[in-house]
Design a protein around this motif. Structure first.
Motif, mmCIF file in Angstrom:
data_model
loop_
_atom_site.group_PDB
_atom_site.id
_atom_site.type_symbol
_atom_site.label_atom_id
_atom_site.label_comp_id
_atom_site.label_asym_id
_atom_site.label_seq_id
_atom_site.Cartn_x
_atom_site.Cartn_y
_atom_site.Cartn_z
ATOM 1 N N GLU A 21 16.219 34.246 5.211
ATOM 2 C CA GLU A 21 17.590 34.746 5.310
ATOM 3 C C GLU A 21 18.238 34.832 3.923
ATOM 4 O O GLU A 21 18.992 35.765 3.627
ATOM 5 C CB GLU A 21 18.420 33.864 6.243
ATOM 6 C CG GLU A 21 18.551 32.409 5.820
ATOM 7 C CD GLU A 21 17.386 31.527 6.262
ATOM 8 O OE1 GLU A 21 17.530 30.300 6.155
ATOM 9 O OE2 GLU A 21 16.349 32.063 6.703
ATOM 10 N N HIS A 24 16.686 37.913 1.827
ATOM 11 C CA HIS A 24 17.247 39.233 2.117
ATOM 12 C C HIS A 24 18.595 39.423 1.421
ATOM 13 O O HIS A 24 18.903 40.515 0.940
ATOM 14 C CB HIS A 24 17.393 39.427 3.633
ATOM 15 C CG HIS A 24 16.092 39.391 4.371
ATOM 16 N ND1 HIS A 24 14.954 40.001 3.889
ATOM 17 C CD2 HIS A 24 15.742 38.819 5.555
ATOM 18 C CE1 HIS A 24 13.957 39.813 4.736
ATOM 19 N NE2 HIS A 24 14.417 39.099 5.745
ATOM 20 N N ALA A 28 19.392 42.195 -1.544
ATOM 21 C CA ALA A 28 20.503 43.141 -1.444
ATOM 22 C C ALA A 28 21.360 43.102 -2.708
ATOM 23 O O ALA A 28 21.804 44.147 -3.204
ATOM 24 C CB ALA A 28 21.354 42.829 -0.211
ATOM 25 N N PRO A 67 33.781 49.482 7.809
ATOM 26 C CA PRO A 67 32.318 49.513 7.759
ATOM 27 C C PRO A 67 31.806 50.220 6.511
ATOM 28 O O PRO A 67 32.476 51.101 5.953
ATOM 29 C CB PRO A 67 31.944 50.292 9.028
ATOM 30 C CG PRO A 67 33.117 50.151 9.931
ATOM 31 C CD PRO A 67 34.312 50.107 9.029
ATOM 32 N N THR A 75 25.159 49.264 2.734
ATOM 33 C CA THR A 75 24.820 48.827 4.095
ATOM 34 C C THR A 75 24.010 47.533 4.059
ATOM 35 O O THR A 75 24.163 46.675 4.934
ATOM 36 C CB THR A 75 24.051 49.920 4.852
ATOM 37 O OG1 THR A 75 22.882 50.297 4.111
ATOM 38 C CG2 THR A 75 24.918 51.146 5.068
ATOM 39 N N ALA A 76 23.140 47.372 3.059
ATOM 40 C CA ALA A 76 22.371 46.129 2.937
ATOM 41 C C ALA A 76 23.290 44.954 2.618
ATOM 42 O O ALA A 76 23.126 43.855 3.161
ATOM 43 C CB ALA A 76 21.296 46.277 1.870
ATOM 44 N N GLU A 78 26.455 44.708 3.430
ATOM 45 C CA GLU A 78 27.216 44.445 4.652
ATOM 46 C C GLU A 78 26.380 43.655 5.652
ATOM 47 O O GLU A 78 26.874 42.745 6.326
ATOM 48 C CB GLU A 78 27.667 45.772 5.265
ATOM 49 C CG GLU A 78 28.469 45.624 6.548
ATOM 50 C CD GLU A 78 28.836 46.986 7.131
ATOM 51 O OE1 GLU A 78 30.015 47.211 7.406
ATOM 52 O OE2 GLU A 78 27.905 47.822 7.299
ATOM 53 N N ARG A 79 25.101 43.978 5.737
ATOM 54 C CA ARG A 79 24.222 43.355 6.734
ATOM 55 C C ARG A 79 23.723 41.978 6.306
ATOM 56 O O ARG A 79 23.657 41.055 7.130
ATOM 57 C CB ARG A 79 23.033 44.287 6.979
ATOM 58 C CG ARG A 79 22.036 43.784 8.033
ATOM 59 C CD ARG A 79 20.910 44.767 8.228
ATOM 60 N NE ARG A 79 20.080 44.911 7.028
ATOM 61 C CZ ARG A 79 20.067 46.005 6.258
ATOM 62 N NH1 ARG A 79 20.821 47.036 6.549
ATOM 63 N NH2 ARG A 79 19.285 46.052 5.196
ATOM 64 N N GLU A 80 23.381 41.811 5.042
ATOM 65 C CA GLU A 80 22.684 40.608 4.602
ATOM 66 C C GLU A 80 23.544 39.606 3.842
ATOM 67 O O GLU A 80 23.213 38.417 3.817
ATOM 68 C CB GLU A 80 21.494 41.004 3.696
ATOM 69 C CG GLU A 80 20.530 41.997 4.302
ATOM 70 C CD GLU A 80 19.766 41.444 5.494
ATOM 71 O OE1 GLU A 80 19.846 40.223 5.734
ATOM 72 O OE2 GLU A 80 19.097 42.222 6.196
ATOM 73 N N PRO A 83 27.893 38.557 6.029
ATOM 74 C CA PRO A 83 27.920 37.582 7.132
ATOM 75 C C PRO A 83 27.761 36.143 6.664
ATOM 76 O O PRO A 83 28.031 35.208 7.435
ATOM 77 C CB PRO A 83 26.732 38.013 8.002
ATOM 78 C CG PRO A 83 26.536 39.462 7.707
ATOM 79 C CD PRO A 83 26.856 39.589 6.254
ATOM 80 N N LYS A 84 27.344 35.939 5.429
ATOM 81 C CA LYS A 84 27.162 34.587 4.901
ATOM 82 C C LYS A 84 28.388 34.118 4.117
ATOM 83 O O LYS A 84 28.310 33.156 3.336
ATOM 84 C CB LYS A 84 25.904 34.545 4.029
ATOM 85 C CG LYS A 84 24.634 34.843 4.837
ATOM 86 C CD LYS A 84 23.413 34.916 3.968
ATOM 87 C CE LYS A 84 22.163 35.067 4.825
ATOM 88 N NZ LYS A 84 22.144 36.339 5.575
#
Length: 224
Positions: A21, A24, A28, A67, A75-76, A78-80, A83-84
């Protein structure tokens, strides 16, 4: 300057030290750094370069409200990364760091330190996303890494010498500490940068040389 991680086996080895996790998230963030490096390499007009960097600053800040657009790096992130607990606005200093290279005609010590603080913030953001330990020297490692990479790409030997002189104590500090398990991939990148500084100017680094790989493996085992 730093390029595609897929073409750098040492960087891939360093990335393998991170938990999936965290790996990734680091990938990014390094992709963001690669995109900004490519922007500078392919832009000859300073005004155009500043406009393109302004787009990145605004796009990163907007990630906190809307978004990501259909852009792979964003996008990477935002995704990886987000959220952390890492905000898009907190990544803007990385762009500011790269901007110094466009704004300043001469890279004096002050300009190089501002570049290092901005670009090197990538390690601080990555450490937050990866759950690095409180004792990990993220700022020093990131700034030293940024300057070591830049020094091998500066045309003026005087500027390169200054960049190396600033980078050496930063990376020495990073190498003297024991890195946490979650921060160890960043420590490995700092060790690679430190090894690069030992290569004579104008000589390509011996990527994958046994002593370099051995140093990374020792770091993986011990954190030092």
């Amino acid at each position: 300057m730093t390029g595609d991680a897929g073409a750098d086996p040492e960087r891939m080895l360093a990335l393998s030290y991170a938990r999936p996790e965290g790996r990734h998230a680091l990938q990014a963030l390094l992709a963001l750094d690669d995109a900004l490096a490519l922007l500078l390499r392919t832009t000859r007009e300073p005004a155009l370069g500043q406009m393109r960097l302004a787009w990145w600053r605004e796009a990163l800040a907007r990630l906190d409200q809307s978004p990501a657009p259909a852009e792979p790096v964003l996008t990477a992130l935002e995704r990886e990364v987000m959220p952390k607990g890492v905000s898009g606005a907190s990544l803007v200093p990385i762009v500011h760091g790269w901007e110094v290279l466009i704004e300043e005609e001469v890279l004096d010590p002050d300009a190089l330190r501002r570049f290092a603080e901005g670009r090197g913030h990538l390690f601080v953001a990555a450490g937050a996303a990866m759950g690095a330990g409180p004792g990990d020297p993220l700022a020093e490692a990131g700034q030293g890494w940024a300057l070591a990479d830049l020094s091998r790409n500066l045309r003026g030997s005087g500027e390169a010498d200054i960049a190396r002189a600033i980078a050496i104590p930063l990376l020495d500090t990073a190498a003297a500490r024991r890195w946490s398990r979650n921060g160890r991939a960043l420590g490995a990148l700092a060790h690679l940068a430190r090894l690069d500084l030992r290569v004579p100017e104008g000589t390509p680094s011996r990527t994958g040389a046994p002593h370099r790989v051995g140093r990374l493996l020792w770091h993986r085992l011990t954190g030092r």
